[in-house]
Design an enzyme around this catalytic site. Structure first.
Site, PDB file in Angstrom:
ATOM      1  N   LYS A 129       0.833  -1.215   0.000  1.00 38.32           N
ATOM      2  CA  LYS A 129       0.000   0.000   0.000  1.00 38.32           C
ATOM      3  C   LYS A 129       0.866   1.263   0.000  1.00 38.32           C
ATOM      4  O   LYS A 129       0.627   2.179  -0.796  1.00 38.32           O
ATOM      5  CB  LYS A 129      -0.893  -0.069   1.250  1.00 38.32           C
ATOM      6  CG  LYS A 129      -1.773   1.120   1.498  1.00 38.32           C
ATOM      7  CD  LYS A 129      -2.890   0.753   2.461  1.00 38.32           C
ATOM      8  CE  LYS A 129      -2.594   1.035   3.918  1.00 38.32           C
ATOM      9  NZ  LYS A 129      -2.491   2.446   4.254  1.00 38.32           N
ATOM     10  N   SER A 130       1.873   1.298   0.863  1.00 36.18           N
ATOM     11  CA  SER A 130       2.712   2.505   0.966  1.00 36.18           C
ATOM     12  C   SER A 130       3.397   2.810  -0.369  1.00 36.18           C
ATOM     13  O   SER A 130       3.480   3.955  -0.804  1.00 36.18           O
ATOM     14  CB  SER A 130       3.803   2.310   2.018  1.00 36.18           C
ATOM     15  OG  SER A 130       3.236   2.230   3.292  1.00 36.18           O
ATOM     16  N   ARG A 134      -8.772  12.644  11.991  1.00 39.42           N
ATOM     17  CA  ARG A 134      -7.328  12.450  12.149  1.00 39.42           C
ATOM     18  C   ARG A 134      -6.542  13.764  12.058  1.00 39.42           C
ATOM     19  O   ARG A 134      -6.918  14.676  11.339  1.00 39.42           O
ATOM     20  CB  ARG A 134      -6.840  11.404  11.132  1.00 39.42           C
ATOM     21  CG  ARG A 134      -7.534  10.076  11.404  1.00 39.42           C
ATOM     22  CD  ARG A 134      -7.074   8.983  10.518  1.00 39.42           C
ATOM     23  NE  ARG A 134      -5.669   8.669  10.736  1.00 39.42           N
ATOM     24  CZ  ARG A 134      -4.976   7.847   9.965  1.00 39.42           C
ATOM     25  NH1 ARG A 134      -5.562   7.266   8.931  1.00 39.42           N
ATOM     26  NH2 ARG A 134      -3.713   7.611  10.217  1.00 39.42           N
ATOM     27  N   ASP A 168       2.060  -0.416  12.150  1.00 39.70           N
ATOM     28  CA  ASP A 168       0.907  -1.059  11.498  1.00 39.70           C
ATOM     29  C   ASP A 168       0.759  -2.536  11.891  1.00 39.70           C
ATOM     30  O   ASP A 168      -0.289  -3.130  11.660  1.00 39.70           O
ATOM     31  CB  ASP A 168       1.034  -0.957   9.967  1.00 39.70           C
ATOM     32  CG  ASP A 168       0.872   0.483   9.486  1.00 39.70           C
ATOM     33  OD1 ASP A 168       0.333   1.313  10.239  1.00 39.70           O
ATOM     34  OD2 ASP A 168       1.284   0.772   8.347  1.00 39.70           O
TER      35      ASP A 168
HETATM   36  C1  S3P Z   1       2.455   5.073   6.104  1.00 39.83           C
HETATM   37  C2  S3P Z   1       2.976   5.537   7.281  1.00 39.83           C
HETATM   38  C3  S3P Z   1       2.398   5.227   8.594  1.00 39.83           C
HETATM   39  C4  S3P Z   1       1.488   4.016   8.518  1.00 39.83           C
HETATM   40  C5  S3P Z   1       0.532   4.094   7.370  1.00 39.83           C
HETATM   41  C6  S3P Z   1       1.278   4.186   6.056  1.00 39.83           C
HETATM   42  C7  S3P Z   1       3.105   5.469   4.846  1.00 39.83           C
HETATM   43  O1  S3P Z   1       1.651   6.345   9.041  1.00 39.83           O
HETATM   44  O2  S3P Z   1       0.771   3.865   9.720  1.00 39.83           O
HETATM   45  O3  S3P Z   1      -0.297   2.936   7.336  1.00 39.83           O
HETATM   46  O4  S3P Z   1       2.814   4.882   3.787  1.00 39.83           O
HETATM   47  O5  S3P Z   1       3.922   6.393   4.898  1.00 39.83           O
HETATM   48  P1  S3P Z   1       2.352   7.604   9.771  1.00 39.83           P
HETATM   49  O6  S3P Z   1       3.155   8.334   8.755  1.00 39.83           O
HETATM   50  O7  S3P Z   1       1.191   8.412  10.285  1.00 39.83           O
HETATM   51  O8  S3P Z   1       3.176   7.011  10.866  1.00 39.83           O
END
Ligand code: S3P
Length: 431
Positions: free
Chosen positions: A25-26, A125, A317
């Site tokens: 996903k990221s 959020r 996560d």
């Molecule tokens: C993510 C960063 C994390 C993670 C999210 C995806 C990303 O969030 O919890 O599911 O893709 O950069 P934060 O940047 O708020 O820690």
């Protein structure tokens, strides 16, 4: 799956099999956004099937970016070359904090005004973490109560900043590096702890020069991006549910191939090893700067582990599912320094504590974590996902070793990151 859908999870006697997971996903979010800014057409294979990454594509279409989905989770994106089109309507980010926070960095550098909104969970959020630095760069941003979506962004000429990010957040880091592409001068982003570096790795894959030193990254504005043909590696955070399921059974055998192995994401494997799971990694290779490999896991008796400090940030996560299997370990799991979990898609500390209690477990809730004793017996229960994908999936895993059946209510939330989760879990759970 319909809203309010229920999924029944029956206990399983073992976990075994070979699986391959949808794209991370990221990485999918970042590739989609950078493809939109590149010159030429990018082809992304194994793009995430989750609703979150579809939200990113939906927003990009409203910003004038042409893309097409081809069979087999392939997305082709025609780049706009840094200049997006003013959207006719507010941009719907759905449930996706990543879409809202990272896209804001790009919109801050565009010569138009845009509005981003999200669902009920995203509307709660915090956004001040991106509003403050983007405002310092010259964007005009307003938000409900100064901190919450919807966001109104008046983009334009940006100036570079030297910024220390107060919370460890890869979304904030990527947002500012993306904004840095549009800024005059060199932007420097320093984070308190090293978070996932997919933004930096992807920028380089699209031809951007970056300098990295310790926890700081510098990026020069005005650089051009070129299109890429890339395959998104399997999602390691989705793999966590299956690896933790396998961890529950001594003698289990699970293989996951073409899985993301980026060291800033792979802390879970170390934690599983210290819990007692046997893990081996085969066929490691690099694809567009990201490490990809095959993971083999074999369950053994689970001991105990403590997560705190940088580990909690690195595993943010994966903590819900680690907490969900904690009662089945011999000596339990203790989690601290994970306050950020309270501002995710749900308050995940509370959601985990309440769900574990519903299954009959003892658990102590702290402001920044949880203490979950080991050697407990759980029973099936009705677990509400609270609309949070990771809660839905974590408790489907906990249900495998419980006595009796568990019902996951609002199970459709899993589709935010992993629509085929329940089918795949059924495929590896031996009954
Ligand atoms: C993510 C960063 C994390 C993670 C999210 C995806 C990303 O969030 O919890 O599911 O893709 O950069 P934060 O940047 O708020 O820690």
């Amino acid at each position: 799956m319909n809203l309010g859908s229920r999924v029944r999870v029956r206990p399983a006697g073992n976990v075994s099999g070979s699986i391959r997971l949808p794209g991370d996903k990221s990485i999918s979010h970042r590739y989609a956004m950078l493809s939109a800014l590149a010159e030429g057409k990018s082809r992304l294979e194994n793009y995430s099937t989750g609703a979150d990454c579809a939200s990113t594509l939906g927003c990009l279409r409203q910003l004038g970016v042409a893309w097409e989905k081809l069979p087999g989770n392939v997305v082709e994106i025609q780049g706009s070359g840094m200049k997006l089109a003013a959207p006719g309507n507010p941009l719907d980010c759905g449930n996706s904090g990543s879409t809202m926070r990272m896209l804001s960095g790009i919109l801050a550098g565009q010569a138009f005004t845009s509005e981003l909104f999200g669902d009920e969970s995203l509307s709660r959020r915090p956004m001040a973490r991106i509003i403050r630095p983007l405002t310092a760069m010259g964007a005009g941003i307003s938000a409900r109560e100064g901190d919450r979506p919807p966001l109104h962004i008046r983009g334009g000429r940006l100036k570079a900043i030297d910024y220390k990010v107060p919370v460890a957040s890869a979304q904030v880091k990527s947002c500012l590096l993306f904004a840095g592409l549009f800024a005059e001068g060199e932007t420097r982003v320093e984070e308190p702890l090293r978070t996932r570096d997919h933004g930096e790795v992807a920028l380089r894959a699209y031809g951007v020069e970056l300098a990295r030193q310790g926890n700081a990254t510098r990026i020069r504005g005005g650089q051009k991006l070129h299109a890429v043909d890339a395959r998104v590696p399997g999602d390691l955070s989705s793999a966590a549910f299956f690896l933790c399921a396998a961890a529950l059974y001594p003698g289990s055998q699970l293989v996951i191939d073409t899985l993301l192995m980026n060291p800033t994401r792979a802390r879970l494997l170390d934690i599983l090893i210290s819990l007692g799971v046997h893990i081996s990694i085969l066929q490691l290779e690099e694809q567009h700067g990201e490490l990809v490999g095959t993971v083999q896991a074999e369950g053994h008796e689970l001991r105990s582990v403590e997560l705190a400090g940088a580990d909690s940030a690195a595993l943010i996560d994966e903590i819900p599912v680690l907490a969900a299997i904690a009662p089945y370990t011999r000596d339990g799991i203790r989690i601290r320094d994970a306050r950020e979990l309270r501002v995710k898609e749900s308050d995940r500390i509370q959601a985990v504590a309440q769900s574990l209690r519903a299954m009959g477990a003892q658990v102590e809730e702290h402001e920044d974590g949880l203490t979950i004793p080991g050697s407990q017996k759980l029973h099936g229960a009705e677990i509400d996902s609270r609309g949070d994908h990771r809660i839905a999936m974590a408790f489907a895993v906990a249900a495998l070793r419980a006595e009796g059946e568990t019902q996951i209510v609002n199970a459709e939330a899993a589709a935010v990151s992993f629509p085929s989760f329940f089918q795949m879990l059924d495929q590896v759970a031996q009954r």
